[in-house]
Design an enzyme around this catalytic site. Structure first.
Site, PDB file in Angstrom:
ATOM      1  N   GLU A   1       0.831  -1.209   0.000  1.00  0.00           N
ATOM      2  CA  GLU A   1       0.000   0.000   0.000  1.00  0.00           C
ATOM      3  C   GLU A   1       0.864   1.257   0.000  1.00  0.00           C
ATOM      4  O   GLU A   1       1.960   1.272   0.572  1.00  0.00           O
ATOM      5  CB  GLU A   1      -0.922   0.027   1.221  1.00  0.00           C
ATOM      6  CG  GLU A   1      -2.099  -0.912   1.145  1.00  0.00           C
ATOM      7  CD  GLU A   1      -1.743  -2.325   1.550  1.00  0.00           C
ATOM      8  OE1 GLU A   1      -2.434  -3.262   1.109  1.00  0.00           O
ATOM      9  OE2 GLU A   1      -0.748  -2.489   2.300  1.00  0.00           O
TER      10      GLU A   1
ATOM     11  N   GLU B   1      -6.955  -0.877  -6.416  1.00  0.00           N
ATOM     12  CA  GLU B   1      -7.919  -1.112  -5.334  1.00  0.00           C
ATOM     13  C   GLU B   1      -7.496  -0.325  -4.095  1.00  0.00           C
ATOM     14  O   GLU B   1      -6.503   0.372  -4.085  1.00  0.00           O
ATOM     15  CB  GLU B   1      -7.976  -2.603  -4.979  1.00  0.00           C
ATOM     16  CG  GLU B   1      -8.496  -3.500  -6.079  1.00  0.00           C
ATOM     17  CD  GLU B   1      -8.554  -4.960  -5.661  1.00  0.00           C
ATOM     18  OE1 GLU B   1      -9.390  -5.681  -6.199  1.00  0.00           O
ATOM     19  OE2 GLU B   1      -7.751  -5.360  -4.782  1.00  0.00           O
ATOM     20  N   ARG B   2      -8.317  -0.479  -3.031  1.00  0.00           N
ATOM     21  CA  ARG B   2      -8.016   0.047  -1.694  1.00  0.00           C
ATOM     22  C   ARG B   2      -7.892   1.565  -1.705  1.00  0.00           C
ATOM     23  O   ARG B   2      -6.882   2.116  -1.267  1.00  0.00           O
ATOM     24  CB  ARG B   2      -6.786  -0.640  -1.102  1.00  0.00           C
ATOM     25  CG  ARG B   2      -6.931  -2.144  -1.059  1.00  0.00           C
ATOM     26  CD  ARG B   2      -5.760  -2.856  -0.392  1.00  0.00           C
ATOM     27  NE  ARG B   2      -5.924  -4.307  -0.513  1.00  0.00           N
ATOM     28  CZ  ARG B   2      -5.076  -5.217  -0.056  1.00  0.00           C
ATOM     29  NH1 ARG B   2      -3.972  -4.822   0.562  1.00  0.00           N
ATOM     30  NH2 ARG B   2      -5.300  -6.502  -0.228  1.00  0.00           N
ATOM     31  N   ASN B   3      -8.989   2.184  -2.110  1.00  0.00           N
ATOM     32  CA  ASN B   3      -9.000   3.645  -2.179  1.00  0.00           C
ATOM     33  C   ASN B   3     -10.047   4.284  -1.250  1.00  0.00           C
ATOM     34  O   ASN B   3     -10.758   5.187  -1.660  1.00  0.00           O
ATOM     35  CB  ASN B   3      -9.312   4.068  -3.626  1.00  0.00           C
ATOM     36  CG  ASN B   3      -8.283   3.633  -4.622  1.00  0.00           C
ATOM     37  OD1 ASN B   3      -7.234   4.249  -4.742  1.00  0.00           O
ATOM     38  ND2 ASN B   3      -8.584   2.567  -5.369  1.00  0.00           N
TER      39      ASN B   3
END
Length: 435
Positions: A164, A235-237
């Site tokens: 991340e 992803e992962r926003n």
């Protein structure tokens, strides 16, 4: 864009135009607002760009006791793959004190394993730096670990992480009760006014594809993602894991690939533990699809097996032609449900602007040193404005790549700064002259 224009834009977003710069750029918000950082501690000067040794950035952040880290040098700190961990509390890292072009940290991740930490106006660009695909040793830009708390990361820029870009970590189940779990993992964390973009997809991560923005780990509480810009992360926003209690306010999410914001309690990770219902509040955010966004990707998506209390208010979600798209959806066949929250989960006193103003104001003020944009950030903001850019596999695919600035120097003068919060003093004009 001139430096003065960027500073004025910062004021427009966070306060009236006649407010002082310190109120606009250095205002602390969220459940971490009471952090001391290094206030009252000794001044430690970074005097070179070496990876280790006397006068280095590493030496400064690894020191003990209350401390304020300032910079008498600007340029690139190449850590050569050696990560850093902040283990001692009461620390302020003031990247705003560096001479142009500021400080860029490359080829490393930074872990925060302490409380009362403030980091501002630095650029973090880990990258794959020639390593073999799926070779492991993936790196975040910054992540909290352990029971880190009262942490603020503000006005920083993150790109090219191989895990991340900017995350909240910690143990899931440290203790006997859910209250213990929350107390012993990361809590009271504010990530504000950051640029978070171009997480590397098919790079060194051993799992393969891993272009990710922000992961907020299970049971983390008091997490505020405020006025950040996420761009071209698959992803992962952000991704909120099981039992998380968090708010996303006034963020711009552009060109996610598969998911924008999502929540997932993963059943096998919770085996033997009672599921906890998460709390997620989304207020005043803008989600705009881009060239890599899959059709039907919603603003918020639920997966897994744990329920989430969701509060939605004044969010805009559109495709790349400006047509509204769905704001909620699901992506697994698990038993989880979206439960409409009766009230917002928000810290007191948070200033919120209407979503319709966000794209006019946020890009001018977000990221490290908006008065003197790094070329990598400038390109990203141009991509967002023009609805272009893409998810990439290596920093070499960015037209600019790792910066190669020559070192610059300027003595640190304490009188130029308000040492209680490291905002510029009344003489800030001499530090931030327009081009």
């Amino acid at each position: 864009m001139s430096r003065r224009l960027a500073l004025c834009a910062t004021l427009l977003l966070f306060g009236p135009a006649d407010a002082q710069l310190n109120r606009a750029t250095y205002d602390h918000s969220g459940w971490a607002a009471e952090t001391r950082g290094g206030r009252g501690g000794r001044i430690i000067k970074v005097t070179n760009l070496n990876a280790i040794g006397p006068g280095s950035y590493r030496e400064a952040i690894e020191a003990e006791g209350p401390r304020i880290v300032v910079f008498e040098v600007g340029g690139v700190i190449d850590m050569g793959g050696r990560n850093m961990t902040i283990r001692h509390p009461f620390l302020t890292i003031a990247g705003q004190t560096a001479p142009d072009p500021g400080i860029t940290v490359i080829k490393a991740e930074t872990n925060i394993a302490a409380h009362d930490v403030i980091i501002q106006h630095l650029m973090f660009r880990p990258g794959e730096f020639g390593r073999a695909k799926r070779s492991g040793a993936d790196q975040d830009g910054i992540s909290t670990i352990g029971g880190a708390h009262r942490v603020i990361v503000d006005h920083c820029s993150f790109s090219w992480a191989t895990d991340e870009n900017l995350s909240v970590g910690g143990p899931r189940f440290d203790g006997a009760t859910p209250e213990d779990w929350r107390r012993n993992t990361s809590h009271q964390i504010t990530y504000s006014h950051n640029l978070i973009y171009e997480g590397l997809a098919h790079s060194v991560h051993e799992k393969g594809e891993h272009s990710k923005g922000t992961l907020v780990h299970d049971n983390a509480t008091g997490i505020l993602l405020y006025a950040n810009l996420y761009a071209s992360n698959l992803e992962r926003n952000a991704l909120f894991k099981g039992g998380v209690q968090a708010a996303m306010v006034n963020n711009l999410i552009y060109n996610p690939g598969a998911k924008a914001v999502h929540y997932n309690l993963v059943a096998h990770e919770w085996q033997g533990h009672a599921y906890q219902t998460g709390k997620v509040t989304l207020v005043g955010n803008v989600y705009r699809q881009g060239p890599d966004t899959r059709p039907n990707t919603t603003l918020f998506a639920l997966g897994g097996h744990g329920d989430v209390e969701l509060f939605l208010q004044d969010n805009i979600a559109i495709d790349d032609s400006g047509k509204a798209v769905a704001q909620t959806g699901v992506y697994t066949a698990g038993r989880a449900r979206i439960v409409k929250a009766a009230e917002a989960y928000l810290p007191p006193g948070l200033r919120i602007i209407p979503a319709e103003r966000l794209e006019d104001e946020l890009p001018l003020a977000v990221g490290a040193r908006p008065w003197a944009r790094d070329p990598v950030d400038f390109k990203l903001l141009s991509d967002v404005a023009e609805s272009c850019g893409k998810i990439i596999d290596s920093e070499r695919e960015n037209a600019i790549g790792y910066p190669t600035y020559p070192p610059t120097r300027r003595p640190f003068v304490a009188a130029d700064w308000n040492l209680h919060d490291m905002s510029p003093s009344a003489g800030w004009h001499s530090l931030f002259k327009p081009r």
